[in-house]
Motif scaffolding. Sequence first.
Motif, PDB file in Angstrom:
ATOM      1  N   ASP A  96       0.853  -1.186   0.000  1.00 40.79           N
ATOM      2  CA  ASP A  96       0.000   0.000   0.000  1.00 40.79           C
ATOM      3  C   ASP A  96       0.889   1.236   0.000  1.00 40.79           C
ATOM      4  O   ASP A  96       2.022   1.207   0.487  1.00 40.79           O
ATOM      5  N   ALA A 100      -1.914  -5.787   6.597  1.00 41.08           N
ATOM      6  CA  ALA A 100      -2.689  -5.027   5.612  1.00 41.08           C
ATOM      7  C   ALA A 100      -1.829  -4.067   4.801  1.00 41.08           C
ATOM      8  O   ALA A 100      -2.303  -3.471   3.842  1.00 41.08           O
ATOM      9  N   SER A 116      -0.371  -4.955  -0.511  1.00 43.41           N
ATOM     10  CA  SER A 116      -1.425  -4.602  -1.450  1.00 43.41           C
ATOM     11  C   SER A 116      -2.331  -5.799  -1.690  1.00 43.41           C
ATOM     12  O   SER A 116      -1.864  -6.916  -1.941  1.00 43.41           O
ATOM     13  N   GLY A 117      -3.624  -5.584  -1.556  1.00 46.51           N
ATOM     14  CA  GLY A 117      -4.594  -6.650  -1.768  1.00 46.51           C
ATOM     15  C   GLY A 117      -5.054  -7.315  -0.484  1.00 46.51           C
ATOM     16  O   GLY A 117      -5.990  -8.105  -0.507  1.00 46.51           O
ATOM     17  N   VAL A 118      -4.384  -7.027   0.637  1.00 45.38           N
ATOM     18  CA  VAL A 118      -4.814  -7.553   1.934  1.00 45.38           C
ATOM     19  C   VAL A 118      -5.603  -6.451   2.629  1.00 45.38           C
ATOM     20  O   VAL A 118      -5.048  -5.419   2.993  1.00 45.38           O
ATOM     21  N   SER A 119      -6.881  -6.663   2.775  1.00 48.99           N
ATOM     22  CA  SER A 119      -7.739  -5.648   3.390  1.00 48.99           C
ATOM     23  C   SER A 119      -7.636  -5.701   4.910  1.00 48.99           C
ATOM     24  O   SER A 119      -7.093  -6.657   5.481  1.00 48.99           O
ATOM     25  N   GLU A 120      -8.197  -4.701   5.553  1.00 49.86           N
ATOM     26  CA  GLU A 120      -8.251  -4.702   7.018  1.00 49.86           C
ATOM     27  C   GLU A 120      -9.064  -5.902   7.506  1.00 49.86           C
ATOM     28  O   GLU A 120      -8.717  -6.531   8.503  1.00 49.86           O
ATOM     29  N   GLY A 121     -10.131  -6.230   6.791  1.00 48.86           N
ATOM     30  CA  GLY A 121     -10.932  -7.404   7.135  1.00 48.86           C
ATOM     31  C   GLY A 121     -10.132  -8.696   7.017  1.00 48.86           C
ATOM     32  O   GLY A 121     -10.234  -9.580   7.874  1.00 48.86           O
ATOM     33  N   ASP A 122      -9.350  -8.792   5.945  1.00 49.47           N
ATOM     34  CA  ASP A 122      -8.474  -9.959   5.776  1.00 49.47           C
ATOM     35  C   ASP A 122      -7.486 -10.040   6.930  1.00 49.47           C
ATOM     36  O   ASP A 122      -7.238 -11.118   7.480  1.00 49.47           O
TER      37      ASP A 122
END
Length: 74
Positions: free
Chosen positions: A12, A29, A32-38
């Motif tokens: 990010d 997170a 890149s591509g790993v969200s906070e939810g992930d």
Amino acid sequence: MAVSVDLAKQLDKAYEDLGVTEILDSPVAAISGVSEGDAEKLAAAFNIKTVRDLANSKYFRLAAALAELETLSK
């Protein structure tokens, strides 16, 4: 030996200019591509909170090793 790697597409924006140690100590997170939810799910399931935790996870290391073995066997 000095090594230069462009991580702009893998991280990010807020983490692009950090050093390797700082990136490893950053929240998962940051990738890149790993969200906070992930990231929350990784923390809940595997206690993975940082990029370093992810890199050192026995589950992810095993999966990567198995994938490499398959590649080498072809």
